[in-house]
Motif scaffolding. Structure first.
Motif, PDB file in Angstrom:
ATOM      1  N   VAL A  36       2.671  -3.316   9.916  1.00  0.00           N
ATOM      2  CA  VAL A  36       3.484  -2.529   8.998  1.00  0.00           C
ATOM      3  C   VAL A  36       4.749  -2.139   9.746  1.00  0.00           C
ATOM      4  O   VAL A  36       4.683  -1.682  10.896  1.00  0.00           O
ATOM      5  N   THR A  37       5.903  -2.330   9.099  1.00  0.00           N
ATOM      6  CA  THR A  37       7.180  -2.032   9.738  1.00  0.00           C
ATOM      7  C   THR A  37       7.995  -1.075   8.889  1.00  0.00           C
ATOM      8  O   THR A  37       7.862  -1.038   7.665  1.00  0.00           O
ATOM      9  N   THR A  38       8.832  -0.303   9.554  1.00  0.00           N
ATOM     10  CA  THR A  38       9.762   0.588   8.861  1.00  0.00           C
ATOM     11  C   THR A  38      10.953   0.852   9.766  1.00  0.00           C
ATOM     12  O   THR A  38      10.981   0.452  10.930  1.00  0.00           O
ATOM     13  N   HIS A  39      11.928   1.547   9.219  1.00  0.00           N
ATOM     14  CA  HIS A  39      13.111   1.969   9.966  1.00  0.00           C
ATOM     15  C   HIS A  39      12.863   3.384  10.483  1.00  0.00           C
ATOM     16  O   HIS A  39      12.188   4.182   9.842  1.00  0.00           O
ATOM     17  N   SER A  40      13.411   3.691  11.640  1.00  0.00           N
ATOM     18  CA  SER A  40      13.305   5.047  12.184  1.00  0.00           C
ATOM     19  C   SER A  40      14.589   5.392  12.915  1.00  0.00           C
ATOM     20  O   SER A  40      15.427   4.521  13.162  1.00  0.00           O
ATOM     21  N   THR A  41      14.709   6.631  13.314  1.00  0.00           N
ATOM     22  CA  THR A  41      15.867   7.051  14.103  1.00  0.00           C
ATOM     23  C   THR A  41      15.858   6.378  15.483  1.00  0.00           C
ATOM     24  O   THR A  41      16.892   6.317  16.140  1.00  0.00           O
ATOM     25  N   ASP A  42      14.696   5.859  15.901  1.00  0.00           N
ATOM     26  CA  ASP A  42      14.579   5.130  17.166  1.00  0.00           C
ATOM     27  C   ASP A  42      14.762   3.622  16.974  1.00  0.00           C
ATOM     28  O   ASP A  42      14.519   2.850  17.899  1.00  0.00           O
ATOM     29  N   GLY A  43      15.147   3.206  15.776  1.00  0.00           N
ATOM     30  CA  GLY A  43      15.303   1.783  15.477  1.00  0.00           C
ATOM     31  C   GLY A  43      14.108   1.249  14.721  1.00  0.00           C
ATOM     32  O   GLY A  43      13.231   1.999  14.298  1.00  0.00           O
ATOM     33  N   PRO A  44      14.051  -0.072  14.544  1.00  0.00           N
ATOM     34  CA  PRO A  44      12.925  -0.655  13.819  1.00  0.00           C
ATOM     35  C   PRO A  44      11.623  -0.458  14.583  1.00  0.00           C
ATOM     36  O   PRO A  44      11.587  -0.584  15.805  1.00  0.00           O
ATOM     37  N   VAL A  45      10.557  -0.125  13.843  1.00  0.00           N
ATOM     38  CA  VAL A  45       9.246   0.094  14.450  1.00  0.00           C
ATOM     39  C   VAL A  45       8.175  -0.646  13.656  1.00  0.00           C
ATOM     40  O   VAL A  45       8.335  -0.906  12.469  1.00  0.00           O
ATOM     41  N   GLY A  46       7.079  -0.960  14.342  1.00  0.00           N
ATOM     42  CA  GLY A  46       5.943  -1.608  13.712  1.00  0.00           C
ATOM     43  C   GLY A  46       4.645  -1.110  14.300  1.00  0.00           C
ATOM     44  O   GLY A  46       4.606  -0.588  15.418  1.00  0.00           O
ATOM     45  N   ILE A  47       3.591  -1.278  13.522  1.00  0.00           N
ATOM     46  CA  ILE A  47       2.254  -0.884  13.961  1.00  0.00           C
ATOM     47  C   ILE A  47       1.253  -1.900  13.408  1.00  0.00           C
ATOM     48  O   ILE A  47       1.378  -2.334  12.268  1.00  0.00           O
ATOM     49  N   THR A  48       0.309  -2.310  14.238  1.00  0.00           N
ATOM     50  CA  THR A  48      -0.754  -3.199  13.792  1.00  0.00           C
ATOM     51  C   THR A  48      -1.781  -2.382  13.026  1.00  0.00           C
ATOM     52  O   THR A  48      -2.147  -1.287  13.453  1.00  0.00           O
ATOM     53  N   ALA A  49      -2.221  -2.921  11.878  1.00  0.00           N
ATOM     54  CA  ALA A  49      -3.195  -2.205  11.044  1.00  0.00           C
ATOM     55  C   ALA A  49      -4.121  -3.193  10.357  1.00  0.00           C
ATOM     56  O   ALA A  49      -3.668  -4.229   9.872  1.00  0.00           O
ATOM     57  N   ASN A  50      -5.403  -2.875  10.337  1.00  0.00           N
ATOM     58  CA  ASN A  50      -6.322  -3.685   9.545  1.00  0.00           C
ATOM     59  C   ASN A  50      -6.826  -2.907   8.332  1.00  0.00           C
ATOM     60  O   ASN A  50      -7.625  -3.406   7.570  1.00  0.00           O
ATOM     61  N   SER A  51      -6.317  -1.702   8.146  1.00  0.00           N
ATOM     62  CA  SER A  51      -6.701  -0.870   7.011  1.00  0.00           C
ATOM     63  C   SER A  51      -5.733  -1.113   5.858  1.00  0.00           C
ATOM     64  O   SER A  51      -4.909  -0.277   5.525  1.00  0.00           O
ATOM     65  N   PHE A  52      -5.858  -2.262   5.226  1.00  0.00           N
ATOM     66  CA  PHE A  52      -4.972  -2.668   4.137  1.00  0.00           C
ATOM     67  C   PHE A  52      -5.828  -3.159   2.983  1.00  0.00           C
ATOM     68  O   PHE A  52      -6.851  -3.808   3.191  1.00  0.00           O
ATOM     69  N   SER A  53      -5.395  -2.841   1.759  1.00  0.00           N
ATOM     70  CA  SER A  53      -6.110  -3.331   0.590  1.00  0.00           C
ATOM     71  C   SER A  53      -5.181  -3.353  -0.610  1.00  0.00           C
ATOM     72  O   SER A  53      -4.300  -2.501  -0.749  1.00  0.00           O
ATOM     73  N   SER A  54      -5.416  -4.315  -1.489  1.00  0.00           N
ATOM     74  CA  SER A  54      -4.747  -4.287  -2.782  1.00  0.00           C
ATOM     75  C   SER A  54      -5.439  -3.211  -3.614  1.00  0.00           C
ATOM     76  O   SER A  54      -6.627  -2.944  -3.444  1.00  0.00           O
ATOM     77  N   VAL A  55      -4.678  -2.583  -4.511  1.00  0.00           N
ATOM     78  CA  VAL A  55      -5.225  -1.489  -5.312  1.00  0.00           C
ATOM     79  C   VAL A  55      -5.091  -1.772  -6.805  1.00  0.00           C
ATOM     80  O   VAL A  55      -6.035  -1.646  -7.558  1.00  0.00           O
ATOM     81  N   SER A  56      -3.892  -2.160  -7.240  1.00  0.00           N
ATOM     82  CA  SER A  56      -3.618  -2.261  -8.670  1.00  0.00           C
ATOM     83  C   SER A  56      -2.591  -3.354  -8.936  1.00  0.00           C
ATOM     84  O   SER A  56      -1.678  -3.558  -8.133  1.00  0.00           O
ATOM     85  N   LEU A  57      -2.741  -4.018 -10.084  1.00  0.00           N
ATOM     86  CA  LEU A  57      -1.742  -4.995 -10.518  1.00  0.00           C
ATOM     87  C   LEU A  57      -0.662  -4.345 -11.372  1.00  0.00           C
ATOM     88  O   LEU A  57       0.479  -4.793 -11.379  1.00  0.00           O
ATOM     89  N   GLU A  58      -1.031  -3.305 -12.126  1.00  0.00           N
ATOM     90  CA  GLU A  58      -0.080  -2.627 -13.007  1.00  0.00           C
ATOM     91  C   GLU A  58      -0.233  -1.121 -12.866  1.00  0.00           C
ATOM     92  O   GLU A  58      -1.202  -0.563 -13.399  1.00  0.00           O
ATOM     93  N   PRO A  59       0.609  -0.440 -12.133  1.00  0.00           N
ATOM     94  CA  PRO A  59       1.713  -0.985 -11.346  1.00  0.00           C
ATOM     95  C   PRO A  59       1.168  -1.698 -10.097  1.00  0.00           C
ATOM     96  O   PRO A  59       0.026  -1.448  -9.691  1.00  0.00           O
ATOM     97  N   PRO A  60       1.988  -2.534  -9.481  1.00  0.00           N
ATOM     98  CA  PRO A  60       1.524  -3.242  -8.286  1.00  0.00           C
ATOM     99  C   PRO A  60       1.439  -2.294  -7.086  1.00  0.00           C
ATOM    100  O   PRO A  60       2.458  -1.842  -6.579  1.00  0.00           O
ATOM    101  N   LEU A  61       0.211  -1.970  -6.678  1.00  0.00           N
ATOM    102  CA  LEU A  61      -0.004  -1.007  -5.595  1.00  0.00           C
ATOM    103  C   LEU A  61      -0.883  -1.602  -4.502  1.00  0.00           C
ATOM    104  O   LEU A  61      -1.820  -2.353  -4.774  1.00  0.00           O
ATOM    105  N   VAL A  62      -0.579  -1.225  -3.266  1.00  0.00           N
ATOM    106  CA  VAL A  62      -1.385  -1.542  -2.096  1.00  0.00           C
ATOM    107  C   VAL A  62      -1.592  -0.251  -1.316  1.00  0.00           C
ATOM    108  O   VAL A  62      -0.877   0.732  -1.526  1.00  0.00           O
TER     109      VAL A  62
END
Length: 171
Positions: A36-62
């Motif tokens: 998972v990546t995002t922007h921060s005041t320290d620049g671009p950051v990322g973190i490894t995660a295995n806690s991911f799941s699809s949730v909904s198609l309408e609206p599209p949620l994860v």
């Protein structure tokens, strides 16, 4: 508690004295691996995660769940936009890079989108998200994201099972 083998499973009631056992039991569920990546005041950051799941198609949620004890939690706790990258089995080094370093973008094919979010190239799938909601979840934060854009390609998944990286290939 008894010793585990094929005919005699370990049975226990989770408590603060056996968190390792609970962690090992959770590890019996094979998962995909994401960064998972995002922007921060320290620049671009990322973190490894295995806690991911699809949730909904309408609206599209994860959803995904950062650990509140992680040094990187501060970057993702309030992130309004982020990207979830599902790694292919060829990307174990990407996974390991972000395990060690929040800023592991050197030598990694990526681009920055118009919101400043780093997008890793050549992933099995990528979900560009806007924060939809967040909920307390014990020592983790449950983050729901609305998928604004998705990308996918063919390939085999990088997996995590029993503390080890592996591969799932379709038959």
């Amino acid at each position: 508690m008894t010793m585990q083998n094929a005919n005699h499973p370990v049975t226990f009631e989770p408590d603060s004295d056996n968190t390792r056992l609970l962690r090992d039991a959770f590890g019996r569920f094979a998962t995909g691996v994401t960064v998972v990546t995002t922007h921060s005041t320290d620049g671009p950051v990322g973190i490894t995660a295995n806690s991911f799941s699809s949730v909904s198609l309408e609206p599209p949620l994860v959803l995904w769940m950062p650990d509140k004890g992680s040094r990187r939690f501060q970057y993702f706790e309030e992130a309004e936009h982020y990207a979830i990258h599902v790694l292919s089995h060829h990307q174990a080094e990407v996974c390991n890079g972000f395990v060690r370093n929040a800023h592991a973008f050197d030598q990694l094919p990526h681009r920055i989108d118009e919101k400043g979010i780093p997008l890793i190239e050549n992933c099995l799938a990528r979900f560009e998200c806007k924060r939809f909601a967040a909920y307390e979840g014990g020592d983790h934060l449950i983050v729901l994201g609305q998928v604004l854009q998705a990308e996918m390609r063919t390939g085999d998944a990088l997996t995590f099972f029993s503390g080890k990286l592996g591969q799932i290939a379709p038959r």
